[in-house]
Design a protein around this motif. Structure first.
Motif, PDB file in Angstrom:
ATOM      1  N   LYS A  92       0.821  -1.208   0.000  1.00 44.85           N
ATOM      2  CA  LYS A  92       0.000   0.000   0.000  1.00 44.85           C
ATOM      3  C   LYS A  92       0.861   1.267   0.000  1.00 44.85           C
ATOM      4  O   LYS A  92       0.479   2.270  -0.589  1.00 44.85           O
ATOM      5  CB  LYS A  92      -0.925   0.010   1.224  1.00 44.85           C
ATOM      6  N   GLN A 328     -10.196 -18.048  -2.667  1.00 38.67           N
ATOM      7  CA  GLN A 328     -10.948 -17.039  -3.431  1.00 38.67           C
ATOM      8  C   GLN A 328     -11.535 -15.984  -2.504  1.00 38.67           C
ATOM      9  O   GLN A 328     -11.564 -14.796  -2.837  1.00 38.67           O
ATOM     10  CB  GLN A 328     -12.059 -17.701  -4.231  1.00 38.67           C
ATOM     11  N   ARG A 331      -8.761 -13.659  -1.674  1.00 37.81           N
ATOM     12  CA  ARG A 331      -8.438 -12.831  -2.845  1.00 37.81           C
ATOM     13  C   ARG A 331      -9.455 -11.695  -3.004  1.00 37.81           C
ATOM     14  O   ARG A 331      -9.089 -10.524  -3.177  1.00 37.81           O
ATOM     15  CB  ARG A 331      -8.423 -13.703  -4.104  1.00 37.81           C
ATOM     16  N   ASP A 332     -10.730 -12.043  -2.925  1.00 40.35           N
ATOM     17  CA  ASP A 332     -11.787 -11.039  -3.087  1.00 40.35           C
ATOM     18  C   ASP A 332     -11.759 -10.010  -1.966  1.00 40.35           C
ATOM     19  O   ASP A 332     -11.979  -8.814  -2.204  1.00 40.35           O
ATOM     20  CB  ASP A 332     -13.158 -11.721  -3.126  1.00 40.35           C
ATOM     21  N   TYR A 334      -9.218  -8.898  -0.123  1.00 40.39           N
ATOM     22  CA  TYR A 334      -8.150  -7.900  -0.231  1.00 40.39           C
ATOM     23  C   TYR A 334      -8.317  -7.005  -1.458  1.00 40.39           C
ATOM     24  O   TYR A 334      -7.870  -5.847  -1.446  1.00 40.39           O
ATOM     25  CB  TYR A 334      -6.773  -8.572  -0.206  1.00 40.39           C
ATOM     26  N   LYS A 335      -8.971  -7.523  -2.479  1.00 44.19           N
ATOM     27  CA  LYS A 335      -9.258  -6.672  -3.634  1.00 44.19           C
ATOM     28  C   LYS A 335     -10.323  -5.642  -3.282  1.00 44.19           C
ATOM     29  O   LYS A 335     -10.174  -4.447  -3.568  1.00 44.19           O
ATOM     30  CB  LYS A 335      -9.731  -7.538  -4.812  1.00 44.19           C
ATOM     31  N   ASN A 336     -11.397  -6.077  -2.642  1.00 41.25           N
ATOM     32  CA  ASN A 336     -12.516  -5.189  -2.348  1.00 41.25           C
ATOM     33  C   ASN A 336     -12.205  -4.163  -1.272  1.00 41.25           C
ATOM     34  O   ASN A 336     -12.670  -3.017  -1.354  1.00 41.25           O
ATOM     35  CB  ASN A 336     -13.732  -6.015  -1.917  1.00 41.25           C
ATOM     36  N   ASP A 339      -7.880  -2.855  -2.100  1.00 44.82           N
ATOM     37  CA  ASP A 339      -7.496  -2.551  -3.480  1.00 44.82           C
ATOM     38  C   ASP A 339      -6.183  -3.228  -3.854  1.00 44.82           C
ATOM     39  O   ASP A 339      -5.322  -2.630  -4.505  1.00 44.82           O
ATOM     40  CB  ASP A 339      -7.398  -1.035  -3.686  1.00 44.82           C
ATOM     41  N   LEU A 340      -6.022  -4.481  -3.447  1.00 44.10           N
ATOM     42  CA  LEU A 340      -4.811  -5.241  -3.723  1.00 44.10           C
ATOM     43  C   LEU A 340      -5.144  -6.430  -4.626  1.00 44.10           C
ATOM     44  O   LEU A 340      -6.024  -7.231  -4.315  1.00 44.10           O
ATOM     45  CB  LEU A 340      -4.181  -5.756  -2.427  1.00 44.10           C
ATOM     46  N   ASP A 341      -4.437  -6.534  -5.731  1.00 45.69           N
ATOM     47  CA  ASP A 341      -4.537  -7.700  -6.604  1.00 45.69           C
ATOM     48  C   ASP A 341      -3.397  -8.642  -6.234  1.00 45.69           C
ATOM     49  O   ASP A 341      -2.257  -8.457  -6.666  1.00 45.69           O
ATOM     50  CB  ASP A 341      -4.431  -7.289  -8.079  1.00 45.69           C
TER      51      ASP A 341
END
Length: 360
Positions: A92, A328, A331-332, A334-336, A339-341
């Motif tokens: 970040k 999954q 993954r979702d 941390y993305k949501n 904002d990490l892919d």
């Protein structure tokens, strides 16, 4: 001669007055620049702060984690040194190693803090209760807000307070809603498990003999996950404001079915030290490191207790969570919310509890 004395006395008093006024102006400079607003912090204090804080010193690790969730990490100008060990925080803020460290071992370095030109400081309650520390902030004219928690309910309030501070109330409520929904899902799935089938678990918080106190954030996590937290069932515990400790003798008395640990080194120690080998959990290799993401999921200062509850419940009651893909879901999440892919490798490291918090 008498006239000269009076003139010099008058000049002396004038100098003192000017110095006092200048000092007073300096002490109010940061607090009075630009528009302001009033927020209520976690100690229910009404605090006047900048309407849109731009340079924020986080003197408690969790406040930096919360700012990252609110996408406010670029405003951080001061952090505790431990934040530099959090790998996802380096994602970040790639320049995190260069950020000032104005707070160490419970003490504010006011000169270091002033050098950051901060317009707001976020602190924990124990710092707020230390008269000497808050006097440093007050004399410097730096507004401070308490963002702290020791339970799930208090965490929700802390997120709300931070949302108000950074004009991100909608995102804060969205995160709180996600936490509530995840906890509710876990509770619903484990509700029907009979007491005779519940797993007795010992939780090692960083240190092998550091554990949970009934009613604290970590014990609430295990309650939601449907396991029996042995340290809340009675026994030898020594608690202070910072931690709860037990003894190896007491752990042998509990003799849990499994052990969960916040730190991979603690897991390795428990599995390899001869003093622990007589425990059923060690004999059966039922010692697991909890995941480490933005925070250590099972830590008392975690902002991710919902993820810990889901992980623990799925670990011990997999049949109740066959439809949950933890990879999954992580993954979702941390993305949501950050904002990490994340790569597959990063998610593997998070769920293993290894590699996402650097050594001291």
């Amino acid at each position: 001669m008498q006239k000269n004395k009076r003139r010099w006395l008058g000049l002396f008093l004038l100098v003192i007055l000017i110095m006092t006024l200048v000092s007073g102006c300096q002490s109010q400079t940061i607090a009075s620049v630009g528009p302001t607003k009033t927020v209520t912090d976690c100690m229910d204090r009404e605090v006047v702060i900048p309407a849109d804080p731009q340079r924020v010193a986080c003197l408690y690790a969790s406040t930096a984690h919360i700012m990252a969730m609110l996408n406010q990490q670029d405003k951080i100008v001061g952090i505790p040194n431990g934040i530099k060990r959090d790998v996802l925080m380096t994602y970040k803020r790639p320049d995190i190693d260069s950020i000032s460290v104005p707070f160490q071992e419970g003490s504010i370095n006011i000169e270091e803090l002033l050098a950051t030109n901060t317009d707001l400081v976020l602190i924990r309650e124990s710092t707020a209760q230390n008269k000497g520390e808050v006097e440093k902030l007050d004399k410097a004219g730096i507004p401070w807000v308490v963002v702290d928690y020791a339970s799930l309910e208090e965490l929700e309030k802390a997120i709300t307070v931070a949302g108000n501070v950074f004009n991100e109330s909608e995102r804060a409520e969205g995160f709180n809603s996600y936490v509530r929904d995840t906890l509710a899902l876990v509770e619903h799935r484990v509700y029907g498990i009979p007491d005779s089938s519940r797993v007795a678990v010992y939780h090692a918080v960083n240190e092998a003999a550091r554990t949970d106190l009934n009613g604290d954030l970590c014990s609430q996590i295990t309650d939601v996950a449907g396991v029996i937290n042995v340290s809340t069932e009675g026994g030898s515990l020594i608690s202070d404001a910072e931690k709860t400790m037990t003894t190896l003798e007491q752990i042998y008395t509990w003799n849990p079915d499994a052990i969960i640990a916040n730190d991979a080194n603690t897991t390795k120690y428990i599995l390899t030290d001869s003093k622990w080998t007589g425990l059923n959990a060690v004999k059966n290799k039922q010692v697991t490191t909890l995941p480490v993401g933005v925070t250590r999921w099972g830590h008392p200062g975690s902002i991710e207790p919902h993820m810990a509850a889901l992980f623990i419940a799925k670990l011990f009651y997999p049949d109740a969570f066959t439809d949950i893909d933890l990879v999954q879901t992580t993954r979702d999440y941390y993305k949501n919310w950050f904002d990490l892919d994340l790569t597959d490798e990063a998610i593997t490291d998070i769920l293993s509890g290894e590699g996402m918090r650097l050594s001291k």
